[in-house]
Design a protein around this motif. Structure first.
Motif, PDB file in Angstrom:
ATOM      1  N   GLN A  55       8.928  35.352 -16.536  1.00 20.63           N
ATOM      2  CA  GLN A  55       9.590  34.793 -15.646  1.00 20.63           C
ATOM      3  C   GLN A  55       9.098  33.675 -15.111  1.00 20.63           C
ATOM      4  O   GLN A  55       9.640  32.788 -14.286  1.00 20.63           O
ATOM      5  N   ALA A  56       7.828  34.061 -14.682  1.00 19.13           N
ATOM      6  CA  ALA A  56       6.961  32.923 -13.652  1.00 19.13           C
ATOM      7  C   ALA A  56       6.839  31.575 -14.851  1.00 19.13           C
ATOM      8  O   ALA A  56       7.291  30.213 -14.123  1.00 19.13           O
ATOM      9  N   ILE A  57       6.760  31.863 -15.743  1.00 19.54           N
ATOM     10  CA  ILE A  57       6.552  30.399 -16.764  1.00 19.54           C
ATOM     11  C   ILE A  57       8.151  29.826 -16.829  1.00 19.54           C
ATOM     12  O   ILE A  57       8.318  28.469 -16.627  1.00 19.54           O
ATOM     13  N   GLU A  58       9.152  30.597 -16.729  1.00 20.09           N
ATOM     14  CA  GLU A  58      10.674  29.945 -16.887  1.00 20.09           C
ATOM     15  C   GLU A  58      10.787  29.498 -15.840  1.00 20.09           C
ATOM     16  O   GLU A  58      11.433  28.376 -15.551  1.00 20.09           O
ATOM     17  N   HIS A  59      10.266  30.195 -14.487  1.00 16.14           N
ATOM     18  CA  HIS A  59      10.788  29.396 -13.205  1.00 16.14           C
ATOM     19  C   HIS A  59       9.984  28.083 -12.948  1.00 16.14           C
ATOM     20  O   HIS A  59      10.348  27.230 -12.160  1.00 16.14           O
ATOM     21  N   ALA A  60       8.708  27.957 -13.516  1.00 15.08           N
ATOM     22  CA  ALA A  60       8.016  26.725 -13.432  1.00 15.08           C
ATOM     23  C   ALA A  60       8.896  25.715 -14.077  1.00 15.08           C
ATOM     24  O   ALA A  60       9.154  24.513 -13.567  1.00 15.08           O
ATOM     25  N   ARG A  61       9.307  25.981 -15.155  1.00 10.94           N
ATOM     26  CA  ARG A  61      10.072  25.138 -16.090  1.00 10.94           C
ATOM     27  C   ARG A  61      11.506  24.599 -15.366  1.00 10.94           C
ATOM     28  O   ARG A  61      11.917  23.638 -15.287  1.00 10.94           O
ATOM     29  N   ALA A  62      12.093  25.907 -14.739  1.00 13.43           N
ATOM     30  CA  ALA A  62      13.361  25.480 -14.037  1.00 13.43           C
ATOM     31  C   ALA A  62      13.103  24.755 -12.862  1.00 13.43           C
ATOM     32  O   ALA A  62      13.988  23.976 -12.604  1.00 13.43           O
ATOM     33  N   TRP A  63      11.920  24.854 -12.352  1.00 13.78           N
ATOM     34  CA  TRP A  63      11.688  24.054 -10.950  1.00 13.78           C
ATOM     35  C   TRP A  63      11.407  22.544 -11.482  1.00 13.78           C
ATOM     36  O   TRP A  63      12.259  21.522 -10.851  1.00 13.78           O
TER      37      TRP A  63
END
Length: 171
Positions: A55-63
């Motif tokens: 989820q942290a990796i996904e959030h980085a990309r979503a940001w």
């Protein structure tokens, strides 16, 4: 400790008095996410039920895509680091890599943390006596992923912070 005592203004955005452009900040976040994702299986093979590093990796990309706010990406990064706390070895380092990738949205200089922890994860997962070579291969893979726009910046950052990043960037 992976951050320098004195902030490098090249990693501070222009609107905060530094020289980092938003597009380059976003490229740093995407590169950090790629570095962390490359070793994520080392965490997920130990804790397949724990989604926090992914989820942290996904959030980085979503940001980067403008889908989440900086604070959400930063919080996801913190949760990923929480997933690491009771682990050891490769799984712990992989979770920390994901956490560092998540917090790049907040502090761009965490890009090197994601890369360094990923290298540490690969070293820890390697068979006895092969850790250094595995780490060098991972370091070279990471460098191959660097977008040209941030390549010189990251390579210089690796040179400057190699000592405080466990000397993992000797590749």
């Amino acid at each position: 400790m992976i951050l320098p005592k004195v902030r490098d203004h090249r990693f501070v955005t222009i609107r905060r008095g530094g020289t980092l452009t938003d597009p380059d900040h976003q490229l740093l976040a995407l590169w950090a996410a790629s570095c962390a994702e490359h070793v994520l299986d080392l965490f997920e093979s130990v804790r397949p039920e724990d989604p926090r590093p992914r989820q942290a990796i996904e959030h980085a990309r979503a940001w980067v895509r403008g889908e989440v706010k900086m604070m959400q990406a930063r919080a996801a990064g913190g949760h990923a680091m929480g997933a690491a706390r009771d682990l050891r070895g490769a799984a712990r380092h992989a979770a920390y890599a994901a956490g560092q990738a998540g917090v790049v949205a907040h502090v761009a200089a965490h890009e090197l943390g994601a890369a360094a922890y990923a290298i540490k994860a690969v070293r820890a997962a390697a068979p006895e006596g092969e850790g250094e070579a595995a780490g060098r291969r991972e370091c070279r893979w990471q460098r191959d992923q660097l977008p040209e726009a941030i390549r010189a910046l990251v390579l210089d950052d690796q040179r400057l912070r190699n000592d405080i990043c466990w000397s993992v960037f000797d590749c």
